[in-house]
Design an enzyme around this catalytic site. Structure first.
Site, PDB file in Angstrom:
ATOM      1  N   CYS A 142      33.885  48.790  23.250  1.00  0.00           N
ATOM      2  CA  CYS A 142      35.155  48.195  23.676  1.00  0.00           C
ATOM      3  C   CYS A 142      35.047  47.601  25.080  1.00  0.00           C
ATOM      4  CB  CYS A 142      36.284  49.213  23.560  1.00  0.00           C
ATOM      5  SG  CYS A 142      37.919  48.410  23.553  1.00  0.00           S
ATOM      6  N   HIS A 235      36.554  50.218  17.850  1.00  0.00           N
ATOM      7  CA  HIS A 235      36.505  51.667  18.045  1.00  0.00           C
ATOM      8  C   HIS A 235      36.207  52.370  16.722  1.00  0.00           C
ATOM      9  CE1 HIS A 235      37.730  52.245  22.235  1.00  0.00           C
ATOM     10  NE2 HIS A 235      38.598  51.267  22.077  1.00  0.00           N
ATOM     11  N   GLU A 237      34.661  54.898  16.318  1.00  0.00           N
ATOM     12  CA  GLU A 237      34.680  56.348  16.520  1.00  0.00           C
ATOM     13  C   GLU A 237      36.079  56.943  16.424  1.00  0.00           C
ATOM     14  OE1 GLU A 237      35.858  54.846  20.558  1.00  0.00           O
ATOM     15  OE2 GLU A 237      34.570  54.160  18.915  1.00  0.00           O
TER      16      GLU A 237
END
Length: 311
Positions: A142, A235, A237
């Protein structure tokens, strides 16, 4: 194989509840290969949440991994107890003498500021340069992806008229690369950002390869030096409820915020999110570890030969 984490790291107990195998001590004497040594520069405001998200994905591997947590010197997080930072994090000065197999640099809540106006820009620039020579493969996520592309290649970022917020469909431009092994032709990724990097700027730089993009959210993954650096704008994750928590936080602050796209079942927050990105998130981190951190680490190759895993 479980991750070897510092004793009492909150992520351990949180992930044990999900039946994920993590431990606060691990003996690897019976293995011919030493553990992979990963360092994480965690710039996210909710550090314990980010630790848990990353450990969840890194644990989905048969490899033994040891993690060091790095912080910016002199920067005091507002949302993480000082005791936690003291117990688990080290300044860059304490770690820069080490070499690492892999590094993860997270996003940060400073994306709408010019890079040079970020209070820790000088230090993070030093860390980027250090990673270039002391880390086998680095994953920039990011804001860190935008910052890394700007630092190394002078790629600008651009403000968006509306926050890129939701779950977006992506496709790979180089599906035969190991980083995409096991990926479907199309895959979903969460995004939550106010700025972007643009495809035309990436394509002008000979040393960069645009690996994946989205018709709706734009550039997703860029590679440099054959996988020594990956710049990931989304993102992957994120946990299932992260976008919901961000949405409710902004609503409660009275901010103007659109509902996250393609996230809630039938676009109704009360029906909860539909998780579409978890499988590919696990593949992304596993492939990064297996084919770029492990395979290309000079200190690991002879060890792996002992196990008969590579030629």
């Amino acid at each position: 194989m479980p991750l070897n984490l510092q004793k009492n790291l909150p992520a351990i107990e949180l992930l044990k509840k999900e039946h994920i195998d993590v431990m606060d001590s691990l003996k690897v004497d019976t293995l011919a290969m030493r553990p992979l040594h990963i360092v994480v520069l965690n710039l996210m405001p909710l550090k314990i949440m980010t630790e848990t998200d990353l450990v969840r994905l890194l644990s989905n591997s048969p490899l033994s991994i040891e993690i060091d947590w790095m912080k910016i010197k002199g920067h005091i997080p507002k949302n993480t107890p000082a005791e936690h930072m003291e117990a688990f994090y080290k300044d860059f000065d304490a770690l820069k003498g080490e070499c690492y197999d892999g590094m993860i640099i997270t996003g940060a809540p400073v994306e709408q500021m010019p890079f040079e106006e970020v209070t820790y820009w000088n230090e993070i620039s030093e860390i980027f340069n250090w990673a270039h020579t002391h880390v086998t493969s680095t994953l920039y996520i990011c804001w860190a992806a935008q910052a890394g592309l700007y630092h190394f290649f002078n790629i600008p970022k651009y403000d968006l008229g509306h926050k890129m917020f939701g779950i977006f469909l992506h496709h790979s431009l180089h599906p035969s690369l190991p980083i995409f092994r096991g990926f479907d032709d199309e895959f979903y990724v969460p995004h939550s950002r106010h700025t972007e990097v643009r495809k035309e700027d990436i394509l002008r730089v000979r040393d960069l390869i645009l690996l994946a993009e989205s018709d709706e959210s734009g550039v997703y993954m860029v590679m440099a030096r054959g996988g020594r650096e990956f710049f990931v704008t989304g993102h992957s994750e994120y946990a299932p409820n992260t976008l919901h928590d961000e949405y409710m936080r902004d609503l409660n602050k009275g901010l103007t915020i659109d509902i996250p796209k393609h996230y809630y079942r039938n676009d109704h927050p009360e029906e909860g999110p539909v998780v579409r990105w978890r499988a590919h998130a696990n593949l992304l981190f596993s492939n990064w570890l297996n084919y770029y951190v492990l395979r290309y680490s000079p200190s690991q190759r002879d060890d792996i030969k002992l196990l008969g895993n590579i030629e």
